[in-house]
Enzyme design. Structure first.
Site, PDB file in Angstrom:
ATOM      1  N   CYS A 240      -8.248   0.090   8.462  1.00 60.72           N
ATOM      2  CA  CYS A 240      -8.909   1.400   8.610  1.00 60.72           C
ATOM      3  C   CYS A 240      -9.616   1.469   9.956  1.00 60.72           C
ATOM      4  CB  CYS A 240      -9.916   1.604   7.494  1.00 60.72           C
ATOM      5  SG  CYS A 240     -11.199   0.369   7.507  1.00 60.72           S
TER       6      CYS A 240
ATOM      7  N   LYS B 297     -10.631  -2.527 -10.204  1.00 56.57           N
ATOM      8  CA  LYS B 297      -9.201  -2.185 -10.229  1.00 56.57           C
ATOM      9  C   LYS B 297      -8.660  -2.450  -8.828  1.00 56.57           C
ATOM     10  CE  LYS B 297      -6.639   1.219  -9.190  1.00 56.57           C
ATOM     11  NZ  LYS B 297      -5.442   0.529  -8.670  1.00 56.57           N
TER      12      LYS B 297
ATOM     13  N   GLU C  47      -3.137  10.074  10.068  1.00 60.69           N
ATOM     14  CA  GLU C  47      -3.311   8.621  10.133  1.00 60.69           C
ATOM     15  C   GLU C  47      -1.925   7.990   9.929  1.00 60.69           C
ATOM     16  OE1 GLU C  47      -5.353   6.790   6.781  1.00 60.69           O
ATOM     17  OE2 GLU C  47      -6.230   5.281   8.100  1.00 60.69           O
TER      18      GLU C  47
ATOM     19  N   GLU D 212      -2.635  -1.770  -6.987  1.00 63.59           N
ATOM     20  CA  GLU D 212      -1.461  -2.170  -7.776  1.00 63.59           C
ATOM     21  C   GLU D 212      -0.407  -2.805  -6.882  1.00 63.59           C
ATOM     22  OE1 GLU D 212      -2.583   0.777  -7.094  1.00 63.59           O
ATOM     23  OE2 GLU D 212      -1.040   2.319  -6.903  1.00 63.59           O
TER      24      GLU D 212
HETATM   25  P1  NAD Z   1      -4.671   4.728  -1.544  1.00 59.44           P
HETATM   26  O1  NAD Z   1      -5.628   5.853  -1.506  1.00 59.44           O
HETATM   27  O2  NAD Z   1      -3.235   5.026  -1.717  1.00 59.44           O
HETATM   28  O3  NAD Z   1      -5.071   3.750  -2.757  1.00 59.44           O
HETATM   29  C1  NAD Z   1      -6.388   3.292  -2.938  1.00 59.44           C
HETATM   30  C2  NAD Z   1      -6.669   3.187  -4.431  1.00 59.44           C
HETATM   31  O4  NAD Z   1      -6.617   4.489  -5.007  1.00 59.44           O
HETATM   32  C3  NAD Z   1      -5.654   2.323  -5.160  1.00 59.44           C
HETATM   33  O5  NAD Z   1      -6.333   1.492  -6.055  1.00 59.44           O
HETATM   34  C4  NAD Z   1      -4.769   3.331  -5.867  1.00 59.44           C
HETATM   35  O6  NAD Z   1      -4.296   2.855  -7.104  1.00 59.44           O
HETATM   36  C5  NAD Z   1      -5.679   4.524  -6.067  1.00 59.44           C
HETATM   37  N1  NAD Z   1      -4.957   5.796  -5.975  1.00 59.44           N
HETATM   38  C6  NAD Z   1      -3.976   6.116  -5.099  1.00 59.44           C
HETATM   39  N2  NAD Z   1      -3.569   7.383  -5.300  1.00 59.44           N
HETATM   40  C7  NAD Z   1      -4.297   7.872  -6.333  1.00 59.44           C
HETATM   41  C8  NAD Z   1      -4.344   9.127  -6.985  1.00 59.44           C
HETATM   42  N3  NAD Z   1      -3.543  10.121  -6.652  1.00 59.44           N
HETATM   43  N4  NAD Z   1      -5.217   9.288  -7.990  1.00 59.44           N
HETATM   44  C9  NAD Z   1      -6.036   8.287  -8.347  1.00 59.44           C
HETATM   45  N5  NAD Z   1      -6.038   7.075  -7.749  1.00 59.44           N
HETATM   46  C10 NAD Z   1      -5.189   6.870  -6.754  1.00 59.44           C
HETATM   47  O7  NAD Z   1      -4.941   3.856  -0.240  1.00 59.44           O
HETATM   48  P2  NAD Z   1      -4.120   2.604   0.272  1.00 59.44           P
HETATM   49  O8  NAD Z   1      -2.807   3.072   0.783  1.00 59.44           O
HETATM   50  O9  NAD Z   1      -4.145   1.523  -0.731  1.00 59.44           O
HETATM   51  O10 NAD Z   1      -5.041   2.119   1.500  1.00 59.44           O
HETATM   52  C11 NAD Z   1      -4.896   2.629   2.791  1.00 59.44           C
HETATM   53  C12 NAD Z   1      -5.917   3.696   3.069  1.00 59.44           C
HETATM   54  O11 NAD Z   1      -7.217   3.182   2.864  1.00 59.44           O
HETATM   55  C13 NAD Z   1      -5.897   4.166   4.521  1.00 59.44           C
HETATM   56  O12 NAD Z   1      -6.063   5.554   4.558  1.00 59.44           O
HETATM   57  C14 NAD Z   1      -7.097   3.464   5.147  1.00 59.44           C
HETATM   58  O13 NAD Z   1      -7.642   4.096   6.271  1.00 59.44           O
HETATM   59  C15 NAD Z   1      -8.046   3.465   4.003  1.00 59.44           C
HETATM   60  N6  NAD Z   1      -9.058   2.419   4.164  1.00 59.44           N
HETATM   61  C16 NAD Z   1     -10.304   2.809   4.533  1.00 59.44           C
HETATM   62  C17 NAD Z   1     -11.283   1.856   4.737  1.00 59.44           C
HETATM   63  C18 NAD Z   1     -12.655   2.257   5.175  1.00 59.44           C
HETATM   64  O14 NAD Z   1     -13.569   1.457   5.043  1.00 59.44           O
HETATM   65  N7  NAD Z   1     -12.838   3.467   5.681  1.00 59.44           N
HETATM   66  C19 NAD Z   1     -10.994   0.493   4.553  1.00 59.44           C
HETATM   67  C20 NAD Z   1      -9.707   0.139   4.149  1.00 59.44           C
HETATM   68  C21 NAD Z   1      -8.741   1.124   3.956  1.00 59.44           C
END
Ligand code: NAD
Length: 575
Positions: free
Chosen positions: A355, A247, A455, A250
């Site tokens: 990240c 997945k 963050e 989006e």
């Molecule tokens: P996000 O958590 O909003 O989304 C990630 C995934 O989770 C998406 O596919 C989204 O559809 C799903 N999602 C979002 N909210 C949800 C919910 N309430 N319930 C279920 N699923 C949900 O993250 P983002 O904004 O896409 O990415 C940025 C974040 O990712 C930052 O915090 C960054 O630090 C982190 N990140 C971490 C790493 C790492 O390796 N530590 C790498 C890349 C990004």
């Protein structure tokens, strides 16, 4: 302070990039003119191929024809599911509009895949698993070789899809693809990585260990690395014999849709890699579906902590990488220019949406006087549409994200910090409607301020001052995140003291973004990884994550080479 704040947004834009070392080396390749030269204005919607046939319609991009500008797409095509090696239009009733972050023009609509489509993806992956898990390792390795070659062939096409949907510069998007490609390349060595162990534990008795696949697995991906993060999972999951349902975010699934096309071309049988779409509803389905044995998640703490607990409670294996606040400690004995260039590049590259972005700098002792020079370097960066030649950072992902970043900058001001360089409200001339925030520097920050505890995930560098190395270590360790930390010094002893005492999981010594290549593992710590860091992405732990170890103890008596009639009733004595 007013004078400092007055560094104008226009001047940020008008200054050109002075030094190529402002960017991390791995992401420093420039947009190749040969690629863009004759192609400007091609508006093939690459992200949603409607069939696997050669490109015959405007809705299909190819390895050589893909978008290279932010011009409005006249007839956006909906993103599709990918099931059984087919792109299938969704019957969704809910759709998520995806806009080009540089213009906010519509690029595509992403479906909230229906329950039937989600179930079909699981059924397809379950059906494919028995034959795929029994396929010889050498055959799976051959498919991986082809997959690698196809990613290389489609490198610029993948990067272009990322620039269009995610907003990062084309050069940086190529780095996104590269970091995923390297995981696939490393997975090609599976024939030496999957060997088990054997020991003769008693006379004629030996124990062997085997690494067996788990079954159907799933990957839930974030928006910020649309190619790299799906590729943290797909190669290792599949080469070890699992099937996988991906997945993508989006907000930018286009790169994953190209990767799906390449999976089919590489020879993955139908059902080994499926792609579904949507937001929380799709995630909840994945978390609760009994057939899914393991989940890889990368994203924010809010979603990740929930996903980790719910999936673990359902008995699934979970690896989950979360948010971060990465610090750089600057020591007076460092190579100043090298350090300041590295910090500016790692703080503002990818508009701070990594990240491992270096979002916090801790100036030790007299180095606090250097902050103005960091601001000079930040001002020299060119904030623009990601396809524009010379662009150093593009827009942030959504208008909501821009608003959140600007609110956090405002909160710092309200809490008594100084906005030394203010990127709020910045608009590149050609892209007045994009989600741009110019490089921003906040000084006089205290650890209790919101801009430090949260963050920010934008082009904002938060600056703190301390007196000693020990103070810097204490400050960094008191932060609840632990993804990465860097030190800039020319003293081996200082670097070693930092390395040994710092709690971050990935440490850079004169290296601003110390992300290990895939022969190691991505080793975040503390709140930056769920489950205490027991499962980490790629490298040896990645193979461990995607396999179950089976041990087999066998006894082939040498005496039985000659028939005997007496039963042996004693336990083996290991003699
Ligand atoms: P996000 O958590 O909003 O989304 C990630 C995934 O989770 C998406 O596919 C989204 O559809 C799903 N999602 C979002 N909210 C949800 C919910 N309430 N319930 C279920 N699923 C949900 O993250 P983002 O904004 O896409 O990415 C940025 C974040 O990712 C930052 O915090 C960054 O630090 C982190 N990140 C971490 C790493 C790492 O390796 N530590 C790498 C890349 C990004």
């Amino acid at each position: 302070m007013a004078a400092c704040r007055a560094v104008s947004r226009r001047s940020i834009q008008s200054l050109s990039l002075r030094s190529s070392i402002l960017r991390p080396a791995v992401l420093s390749s420039r947009l190749p003119q040969a690629t863009l030269g004759g192609k400007a204005g091609i508006r093939r919607l690459h992200a949603t191929p409607t069939s696997l046939k050669p490109a015959t319609s405007l809705a299909t991009s190819t390895a050589t024809e893909y978008p290279t500008t932010h011009e409005q797409i006249q007839q956006p095509v909906d993103t599709q599911n990918f099931l059984d090696n087919q792109f299938v239009g969704s019957k969704a009733t809910q759709w998520i509009d995806l806009h080009d972050p540089a213009t906010n023009n519509l690029v595509t609509r992403v479906p909230q895949s229906t329950d039937e489509e989600l179930k079909a993806a699981v059924k397809s992956a379950e059906k494919a698993f028995p034959a795929w898990s029994r396929t010889s390792l050498l055959h799976r390795q051959q498919i991986m070789f082809k997959f690698v070659a196809l990613i290389r062939e489609n490198w610029d096409r993948l990067a272009a899809s990322i620039t269009l949907e995610q907003g990062k510069t084309f050069a940086d998007a190529r780095g996104d693809v590269l970091r995923g490609l390297q995981v696939a390349e490393t997975a090609c060595g599976i024939t030496t990585q999957l060997t088990g162990e054997v020991l003769e534990v008693s006379k004629d008795m030996e124990t062997r260990s085997y690494k067996e696949p788990l079954g159907v697995t799933a990957a839930i991906c974030p928006f910020n690395f649309p190619a790299m993060i799906p590729l943290w999972s797909i190669p290792i999951a599949t080469v070890t014999g699992n099937t996988i349902i991906v997945k993508p975010s989006e907000r930018d699934p286009g790169a994953m849709m190209i990767l799906a096309e390449l999976c089919e071309k590489a020879g993955f049988p139908p059902g080994v890699v499926n792609v579904v779409h949507g937001a929380a509803k799709t995630v909840d389905f994945i978390l609760d579906e009994p057939a899914i044995k393991a989940i890889s998640f990368v994203g924010s703490n809010k979603a990740g902590e929930y996903i980790y607990s719910r999936a673990s409670a359902n008995g699934k294996r979970v690896q989950a990488n979360l948010g971060a606040k990465n610090h750089a400690a600057v020591l007076p004995d460092c190579s100043k220019d090298q350090a300041l260039n590295a910090i500016a590049g790692a703080a503002f590259g990818a508009a701070g949406q990594r990240c491992m972005a270096l979002s916090t700098v801790v100036f030790v002792g007299e180095t606090k006087e250097w902050v103005a020079e960091v601001a000079e370097r930040a001002k020299a960066l060119n904030t623009n549409g990601g396809f524009e030649p010379g662009c150093d950072l593009g827009p942030v992902i959504t208008p909501q994200s821009k608003a959140r970043i600007e609110e956090l900058i405002a909160s710092a001001e309200e809490e008594g910090a100084t906005i030394l360089l203010d990127g709020r409200g910045f608009k590149p001339e050609k892209y007045p409607d994009g989600n741009f925030v110019g490089p921003t520097l906040i000084t006089d920050v205290k650890p209790n301020m919101k801009c430090y505890t949260e963050e920010i995930f934008g082009p904002v560098l938060v600056c703190l001052n301390v007196e000693t190395l020990e103070d810097a270590i204490d400050l960094i360790n008191a932060n609840e995140y632990g993804n990465g930390a860097a030190i800039f010094t020319n003293s081996g002893s200082t670097a070693t003291t930092f390395q040994k005492n710092i709690e971050a999981g990935q440490v850079g010594i004169n290296v601003p973004i110390p992300v290990p290549l895939p022969m190691f593992s991505f080793t975040g710590n503390k709140k930056s990884i769920a489950g205490g860091g027991a499962n980490t992405f790629y490298g040896k732990p990645g193979i461990q994550f995607y396999t179950q170890t089976k041990t087999v103890t066998s006894h082939w008596r040498s005496e039985n080479a000659v028939a005997t009639k007496k039963a042996d009733v004693d336990m083996p004595t290991h003699s």
